[in-house]
Structure formats: C-alpha cells, structure tokens
Design a protein around this motif. Structure first.
Motif, short mmCIF file in Angstrom:
data_model
loop_
_atom_site.label_atom_id
_atom_site.label_comp_id
_atom_site.label_asym_id
_atom_site.label_seq_id
_atom_site.Cartn_x
_atom_site.Cartn_y
_atom_site.Cartn_z
N ALA A 146 0.84 -1.21 0.00
CA ALA A 146 0.00 0.00 0.00
C ALA A 146 0.87 1.25 0.00
N THR A 147 1.99 1.20 0.72
CA THR A 147 2.89 2.36 0.79
C THR A 147 3.51 2.64 -0.58
N LEU A 148 4.04 1.59 -1.22
CA LEU A 148 4.64 1.78 -2.55
C LEU A 148 3.59 2.21 -3.56
N SER A 149 2.38 1.69 -3.45
CA SER A 149 1.31 2.07 -4.39
C SER A 149 1.02 3.56 -4.30
N SER A 150 1.25 4.12 -3.11
CA SER A 150 0.95 5.54 -2.93
C SER A 150 2.14 6.43 -3.29
#
Ligand SMILES: Cc1ncc(COP(=O)(O)O)c(C=O)c1O
Length: 366
Positions: free
Chosen positions: A121-125
């Motif tokens: 989720a962090t990398l997606s953001s």
C-alpha cells in the motif's frame, strides 16, 4: 525504439505482488487448506441465511454508507457509528488510508515481519516503506520510534501480527503512540483481535477514542468466517472518517455482505465457539510440535509460525513438499523474510491431528 508506453508512478514496479495462501495440492487428495488463517468453523448459519435472503434484491445498489452494519458495530462495541467506515475487506481500508495520507516524499514505518500489505500500500501511494527490526519476532516500539522522521506520515502495526502471531500489550501500544509526532497516523490492524485472550491486550478502541491520529482496522474474514465476502471496518477519529468517506468508492461494500455482517455480529454464540475452539487447539498443536523438536513462536492468533532446521532434509521447503504430498497446505513465508518457517492455521481437530502426525513422520526420517 525507446518504450513510449504508459509508465506507472515510481514505486509501483518495486511491488512484489501479494501471493495468497495456496489452495491446490496433489490431484485426487481433498486438500486440507491451512494457509490463509480462515476459521475451520465457517460462518454463522445466521450470516449465511441473511446472505441468501439478500439474493432476492440483487438489482438494487447497496446502501453505500453501510448504515445497518455501522449501527450494529456501534451497538456491539459502544462506538459512534459516524466514525466507522466499512470497506471491501480491511485490505481496502489499509489501501485507502495509504492513498489518503501518503504520497511521494513520505515514509511509512512497519515492523520487519509485519503484514505484507503495508509495504504494498505504501509503494502504491508513491511513498517509501521503512522497515523496523523486531525483537524475538515481535514489534519493537523503540526500533519503530527510532525510524520515525519528519517525513513519517503512517506507522502500520498489526496487533497481533501476521505471520508471527506475536502481539504488543496495550501499554506498549500507548508508548508507541506517545512517541509519535502528531502528523504521523498510527494504524492498528486488529484483524485477529477476537482470538486474543490476554488481559494486557486491547485492540485499539481506547486510543482511537482518545487521540486524533490513531485508526483501528478490523475484519469479518477471520473469526467471523466471511473472507469470501470481503468485509472490513475501520474505527477512526471524525476527521479521518471524513477523509475515508471522500476517497472510498460509493458502493464499496455489497448488500449481501452488509446483511451477512449484521447477522454474524448478532450470533455471539458462534463467535464464542470459534474462539473456544482456537483456545483449545492452538496450545495443543504448539505443544505437540515442540515435542517433535520444532520451535514454534508463541502466538495469540489462530495460526502458528513453525521453525524448521536450516539444512535439508528437515528444512521448511522439504516439510512443505512432504505435507503437500499428503494434501496438507501450510503457508510458505519466505516473502516475509522467514524462509525457514511455515505458518499453519489452526484447523478442525482432524486437520490438526493430521498435521502433527505428518510432521512427526517427517521429523523421524533421517
Ligand atoms: C494482519 C492482517 N491484516 C489484514 C488482513 C486482510 O484481511 P481482509 O480479508 O479483511 O482484507 C489480513 C489477512 O490475511 C491480515 O493477516
């Protein structure tokens, strides 16, 4: 010629896709699937009946705000329904929180063996995941706080954690919160909280009620046995609930899921049966495996992390291979940095006994 096609934003191609627990095994053997922390008791019959009844009105859009479910949750836990946001599994809520509070230049801290979705989720953001080392496979508050910088916008903590099964007592979670700057959001992921039987544990309601930067996420996928319906919820400070309401899809939870969730919550006896089943078999399996000479991380969830000797023929990969040949599927956890371990979900009595018997034979072989 240079590739001129669409390019995703930085970080996306660093994501290793999440690999769910496997469900297939050798042909002709009914699999014993203990790879996704699902309950062996299944959902409440009342939830199933409500789900089937909802099939009579599939042409209608659901109530986008999931009011009936939020009210049922509010009544159950003594909460303000306005501050509950429902989602397509708690995964969606984790993603929405990352989407809303993280962007390029920001950092999100998670513990070294924390649930993999936090990194994704962090990398997606477009933000940077920061891993904090653990002590004894348990989140370490000091290590997390040492990695917090002015760029830290989110700290993710699964409590209890998957795949380790370890937890932080309430006083440690409070200490973690106290050490965070106000711009950092503490996400307490309590997916397995209903299984925990420790006096010093609290899922997160108290911190959410008394602070402006804590969110607790919960799920109907685990003890409620509704994983297929994808139903989760978050309890938030009012300002964060408002943000999630803005970014979520207008109909992110389906009508049959809402109906099943409301009915599942009302069936306290079913929940208690599932908790008691786990309270009986989790320590039994752990003790039996330890008798075989295997190391098992103490767990408060509905699963156990089993550590195998490093060298073949008794290593984790060989154990996995042997178990699959008997139709038993556990979870490989190399993606969590634990290549020497397998994670086993507590199953029915029969499942548990079969795993122990298979591993006993495995450990006897030379
Ligand atoms: C710690 C943790 N959080 C969240 C989830 C996601 O659950 P859901 O099915 O609600 O998306 C899982 C599922 O494995 C989990 O282990």
């Amino acid at each position: 010629m240079a590739n001129t096609g669409p390019v995703p934003r930085p970080g996306i191609l660093e994501i290793t896709p999440y690999v769910p627990g496997d469900s297939t095994t050798v042909e002709g053997i009914a699999p014993i699937k203990l790879s996704s922390n699902e309950t062996p008791l299944g959902p409440s019959p009342r939830a199933l009946a409500a789900y089937r009844d909802a099939a009579d009105a599939l042409e209608r859009y659901p109530d986008g705000s999931a009011l009936a479910l939020r009210q049922a949750l509010a009544a159950q836990y003594g909460l303000n329904a306005e501050r509950i946001v429902c989602g397509c599994g708690s995964d969606e809520l984790i993603n929405l929180l990352a989407h809303a509070y993280l962007g390029p230049g920001d950092e999100a801290v998670h513990s070294a063996h924390g649930f993999l979705m936090y990194r994704i989720a962090t990398l997606s953001s477009g933000a940077k995941p920061v891993s904090a080392p653990e002590k004894d496979l348990t989140a370490d508050v000091d290590a997390i706080l040492a990695r917090v910088t002015p760029d830290t916008k989110v700290v993710f903590l699964a409590n209890p954690n998957n795949p380790t099964g370890t937890y932080l007592p309430q006083r440690e979670v409070r200490r973690l919160h106290k050490g965070l700057p106000s711009q950092a959001l503490l996400v307490l992921d309590a997916a397995y909280s209903e299984y925990v039987r420790r006096n010093d544990y609290e899922a997160g309601l108290e911190l959410v009620a008394t602070t402006e930067n804590t969110v607790m996420t919960r799920t109907f996928s685990k003890i409620y046995g509704l994983a297929a319906l994808r139903l989760g919820w978050a309890y938030c400070p009012a300002a964060i609930a408002d943000v999630l309401q803005r970014v979520r899809g207008p109909f992110n939870v389906t009508a049959p899921s809402i109906a099943a969730g409301v009915a599942a919550l009302a069936d306290r006896a079913h929940l208690e049966r599932a908790a008691l089943h786990n309270a009986k078999w989790l320590p039994w399996v752990a003790a039996e495996l330890e008798k075989l000479g295997l190391m098992v991380t103490p767990s408060v969830g509905n699963f156990l992390l089993i550590h195998f000797p490093a060298a073949a023929p008794k290593d984790a990969a060989s154990a996995d291979h042997m178990l699959r040949s008997c139709g038993i599927i556990l979870r490989r956890v190399g993606a969590y940095g634990l290549p020497g371990a397998l994670r086993m979900t507590i199953g029915t009595e029969d499942d548990n006994r079969k795993v122990v018997a298979a591993l006993a034979a495995f450990m006897r072989r030379s």
